[in-house]
Scaffold this active site. Structure first.
Site, PDB file in Angstrom:
ATOM      1  CG  HIS A   1       7.998   7.878   5.425  1.00 47.67           C
ATOM      2  ND1 HIS A   1       7.596   7.584   3.434  1.00 47.67           N
ATOM      3  CD2 HIS A   1       6.794   7.457   5.772  1.00 47.67           C
ATOM      4  CE1 HIS A   1       6.842   7.051   3.388  1.00 47.67           C
ATOM      5  NE2 HIS A   1       5.551   7.293   4.810  1.00 47.67           N
TER       6      HIS A   1
ATOM      7  NE  ARG B   1      -1.001   2.456   2.588  1.00 48.27           N
ATOM      8  CZ  ARG B   1      -0.896   3.964   3.225  1.00 48.27           C
ATOM      9  NH1 ARG B   1      -0.517   4.989   2.208  1.00 48.27           N
ATOM     10  NH2 ARG B   1      -0.479   4.326   4.434  1.00 48.27           N
ATOM     11  CG  ASP B   2       2.759   4.194   2.896  1.00 48.50           C
ATOM     12  OD1 ASP B   2       2.510   5.376   1.929  1.00 48.50           O
ATOM     13  OD2 ASP B   2       3.473   4.889   4.309  1.00 48.50           O
TER      14      ASP B   2
ATOM     15  CB  CYS C   1       2.613  10.263   1.026  1.00 51.07           C
ATOM     16  SG  CYS C   1       0.820  11.243   0.870  1.00 51.07           S
TER      17      CYS C   1
ATOM     18  CG  ASN D   1       6.653   3.715   4.197  1.00 52.42           C
ATOM     19  OD1 ASN D   1       6.585   4.164   5.033  1.00 52.42           O
ATOM     20  ND2 ASN D   1       6.176   3.361   2.774  1.00 52.42           N
TER      21      ASN D   1
ATOM     22  CG  HIS E   1       4.228   4.784   9.004  1.00 51.69           C
ATOM     23  ND1 HIS E   1       3.157   4.067   7.670  1.00 51.69           N
ATOM     24  CD2 HIS E   1       4.115   5.815   7.812  1.00 51.69           C
ATOM     25  CE1 HIS E   1       3.816   4.067   7.240  1.00 51.69           C
ATOM     26  NE2 HIS E   1       4.144   5.448   6.438  1.00 51.69           N
TER      27      HIS E   1
HETATM   28 MG    MG Z   1       3.706   6.804   4.927  1.00 51.51          MG
END
Ligand code: MG
Length: 286
Positions: free
Chosen positions: A208, A15-16, A239, A248, A206
């Site tokens: 990065h 996903r990310d 993003c 990430n 979360h």
């Molecule tokens: Mg992210």
């Protein structure tokens, strides 16, 4: 420093990790990535985002990706930003809705067309939809450590948001450094507020790696009681609405750190490295 015996890792590569890739990745390759992560020991994953495909074309096959992983023994998280997305996600095999509330108005409007306050109420409504449908629901507070448009974010505001989202029924609160501005001191300041606001709800982090701070941030976060960390195989990610956000933190780097501390994650470092190699080759990267 008191460290836990185990940490839950959430694999967000599908996903990310992929959502900001300009090259469209095939549905089959997304399914393969998720299956490889599961084979490496991942037990909880963000598998797709149910957003408007015109805004994030990479995620337009969310339903088909889910259809290809129904048999996996993992917790599948589907990211949703509005009730339309929740309806789509609930029609698939996702086990858990991932909702997102933005800590700043500037990022909220750019990312999901909502002010911070509106995003909290929308997330609360989505959490109710998920719980009513018998699924789990969590909440992520994005740009929790700083915003690309508005600069610093008040940790007290993040704490208030966490309380509201916890009251709405989120089983977990995730704090996202969406653009990679956090340093360990920011993690301390925000974690202190959030732990007081939601003392009984697990905290997930979360990060990065924009400024190479992600591992330091993860370690200090774990030492302060975070029990869940996000990682993306191969450090994929970014993003589309966060200027300058780089990848990430790599799942394999988190596992290397946790292994060194004898903290059990259930993931296999060498299997993750093979899968990182595989997906990076697919994307034409080193
Ligand atoms: Mg992210």
């Amino acid at each position: 420093m008191i460290l836990p015996e185990t940490i839950e890792l959430v694999e967000v590569g599908a996903r990310d990790g992929l959502q900001n890739e300009k090259t469209l990745v095939s549905t089959a390759d997304k399914i393969e990535l998720i299956r490889r992560a599961a084979a490496a020991g991942a037990r909880r994953m963000e598998v797709a985002s149910f957003v408007n495909p015109r805004r994030v074309p990479q995620m337009e096959d969310a339903e088909n990706v889910c259809a290809g992983i129904e048999d996996l023994d993992v917790v599948r998280i589907g990211l949703v930003l509005n009730r339309r997305g929740a309806e789509r996600a609930l029609a698939t095999c996702v086990d858990e809705l991932g909702t997102v509330a933005c800590a700043s108005d500037g990022f909220g409007i750019a990312n999901q067309g909502q002010t911070s306050a509106e995003s909290v109420e929308e997330a609360a409504a989505i959490i109710r939809c998920g719980l009513d449908a018998g699924r789990r629901a969590q909440a992520t507070i994005s740009v929790a450590f700083g915003c690309p448009y508005g600069g610093p974010v008040d940790p007290g505001r993040v704490g208030e948001m966490a309380r509201r989202l916890g009251d709405a029924g989120a089983h977990e609160i995730a704090l996202a450094d969406t653009i990679g501005v956090a340093g360990p001191g920011d993690v301390v300041r925000v974690m202190k507020k959030v732990r007081v606001s939601v003392p009984d709800i697990p905290i997930r982090l979360h990060f990065h790696d924009t400024r190479n701070m992600a591992i330091a941030n993860a370690l200090i976060g774990v030492s302060l009681g975070a029990s869940v960390l996000d990682g993306s195989i191969g450090g994929l990610g970014g993003c589309p609405f966060a200027p300058g956000a780089s990848g990430n933190v790599a799942t394999e780097s988190l596992v290397y750190m946790l292994d060194s501390l004898k903290i059990e994650s259930g993931l296999d470092h060498s299997e993750l490295c093979k899968s990182a190699q595989w997906i990076l080759t697919k994307l034409g990267r080193q």
